[in-house]
Design a protein around this motif. Structure first.
Motif, PDB file in Angstrom:
ATOM      1  N   THR A   1       0.841  -1.189   0.000  1.00 44.57           N
ATOM      2  CA  THR A   1       0.000   0.000   0.000  1.00 44.57           C
ATOM      3  C   THR A   1       0.879   1.244   0.000  1.00 44.57           C
ATOM      4  O   THR A   1       2.018   1.214   0.495  1.00 44.57           O
TER       5      THR A   1
ATOM      6  N   ASN B   1       1.259   5.498   0.876  1.00 46.84           N
ATOM      7  CA  ASN B   1       0.810   6.465   1.886  1.00 46.84           C
ATOM      8  C   ASN B   1       1.442   7.824   1.624  1.00 46.84           C
ATOM      9  O   ASN B   1       2.442   7.947   0.930  1.00 46.84           O
TER      10      ASN B   1
ATOM     11  N   GLY C   1      -3.071   6.296   4.424  1.00 46.95           N
ATOM     12  CA  GLY C   1      -3.099   5.383   3.290  1.00 46.95           C
ATOM     13  C   GLY C   1      -3.807   5.980   2.093  1.00 46.95           C
ATOM     14  O   GLY C   1      -4.843   6.649   2.233  1.00 46.95           O
TER      15      GLY C   1
ATOM     16  N   GLN D   1      -4.500   3.954  -0.757  1.00 51.38           N
ATOM     17  CA  GLN D   1      -5.112   2.878  -1.533  1.00 51.38           C
ATOM     18  C   GLN D   1      -6.017   2.015  -0.665  1.00 51.38           C
ATOM     19  O   GLN D   1      -5.796   1.867   0.539  1.00 51.38           O
ATOM     20  N   ASP D   2      -7.019   1.452  -1.320  1.00 49.37           N
ATOM     21  CA  ASP D   2      -7.896   0.496  -0.653  1.00 49.37           C
ATOM     22  C   ASP D   2      -7.104  -0.762  -0.322  1.00 49.37           C
ATOM     23  O   ASP D   2      -6.479  -1.356  -1.200  1.00 49.37           O
ATOM     24  N   GLU D   3      -7.115  -1.178   0.943  1.00 52.94           N
ATOM     25  CA  GLU D   3      -6.317  -2.333   1.378  1.00 52.94           C
ATOM     26  C   GLU D   3      -7.143  -3.594   1.602  1.00 52.94           C
ATOM     27  O   GLU D   3      -6.591  -4.649   1.923  1.00 52.94           O
TER      28      GLU D   3
ATOM     29  N   SER E   1     -14.016   1.285   0.416  1.00 55.33           N
ATOM     30  CA  SER E   1     -12.568   1.288   0.643  1.00 55.33           C
ATOM     31  C   SER E   1     -12.264   1.177   2.128  1.00 55.33           C
ATOM     32  O   SER E   1     -13.075   1.556   2.979  1.00 55.33           O
TER      33      SER E   1
ATOM     34  N   LYS F   1      -8.768   2.102   4.337  1.00 55.78           N
ATOM     35  CA  LYS F   1      -7.422   2.670   4.253  1.00 55.78           C
ATOM     36  C   LYS F   1      -6.839   2.838   5.648  1.00 55.78           C
ATOM     37  O   LYS F   1      -7.544   3.211   6.592  1.00 55.78           O
ATOM     38  N   SER F   2      -5.548   2.574   5.759  1.00 56.70           N
ATOM     39  CA  SER F   2      -4.876   2.703   7.050  1.00 56.70           C
ATOM     40  C   SER F   2      -4.659   4.173   7.412  1.00 56.70           C
ATOM     41  O   SER F   2      -4.422   5.025   6.546  1.00 56.70           O
ATOM     42  N   ARG F   3      -4.728   4.432   8.698  1.00 58.52           N
ATOM     43  CA  ARG F   3      -4.336   5.709   9.288  1.00 58.52           C
ATOM     44  C   ARG F   3      -3.422   5.381  10.458  1.00 58.52           C
ATOM     45  O   ARG F   3      -3.680   4.437  11.202  1.00 58.52           O
TER      46      ARG F   3
END
Length: 237
Positions: free
Chosen positions: A176, A178, A203, A205-207, A224, A226-228
């Motif tokens: 991914t 970021n 993030g 992108q869709d993970e 989606s 996404k990580s934060r």
């Protein structure tokens, strides 16, 4: 009397140290440090990861306001730092590191208590490329801000696993991208430089790897995920 003497000496030492680092006219440690073209270091720290979910309209039509709840936990970080001086107030930094984190997902729209929780444990190898913008040095203190992009390799992604949430396996993308924003401060000591910093990671992108069933209660109608993250690093040069 001995305790009083020890306390007095300790207070005098702290006062002398504070005056040397933060005082009005401190002695300047490592005066030539920032003129190095290239230098290295390492960091230790801790992090907290979360997820940001975006839902399709159909998700709320089916489940109302019962959105997925994320409970983050504190993980740890360790890595290396390579710093390239571009000009007096601008540096390029590469900070590859290992990040371990754990997140707990709760699906309130799933009634079965054996199926409405997922533990998501992730081990990331993180590759950030950052620009460091430094302020004018004041004595032995120099604040800075960071901005840049990164790629993360999730060693615990389960992306290629055949089993999905119906078998109790939560799956994510292996790679991914970021963007990152942060701030910190350089503290110059006699023999080294210490740099605590805090950084937000977002993030791009869709993970989420969807379950094979389109109407899956775990992944269906999610646009989606996404990580934060928040990183707190303590860097030694």
């Amino acid at each position: 009397m001995k305790k009083l003497l020890v306390i007095t000496c300790l207070l005098l030492s702290i006062s002398s140290f504070s005056q040397g680092i933060f005082g009005k006219n401190p002695y300047r440690n490592q005066q030539e440090w920032d003129k190095q073209r290239l230098h290295y270091g390492y960091f230790l720290g801790f992090s907290s990861y979360n997820f940001k979910f975006d839902y399709a309209k159909s998700f709320h039509e089916k489940n109302g306001s019962n959105e997925i709840l994320v409970t983050p936990s504190t993980g740890f970080n360790v890595g290396l730092v390579g710093n390239l001086r571009i000009m007096e107030y601008l540096d390029l930094r590469f900070e590859p590191g290992l990040y371990y984190t754990k997140r707990k997902l709760f699906y309130p729209h799933i009634a079965n208590p054996d199926q409405n929780m997922r533990d998501v444990t992730s081990t990331y190898i993180h590759f950030p490329l950052l620009l460091k913008f430094s302020a004018l040095r004041a004595g032995n203190v120099r604040p800075y801000i960071l901005a840049g992009l990164s790629e993360s390799l999730n060693l615990s992604s389960n992306e290629t696993a055949k089993e999905d949430n119906y078998a109790g396996r939560f799956r994510m993308r292996k790679w991914t991208a970021n963007y990152e924003l942060g701030l910190g401060i350089d503290l110059y000591f006699e023999h080294f430089k210490f740099s605590p910093s805090i950084r937000g990671v977002f993030g791009l992108q869709d993970e989420l790897v969807r379950d094979r069933a389109a109407n899956s209660p775990w992944t269906g109608d999610i646009e989606s995920m996404k990580s934060r993250g928040i990183f707190v690093n303590f860097t030694f040069h």
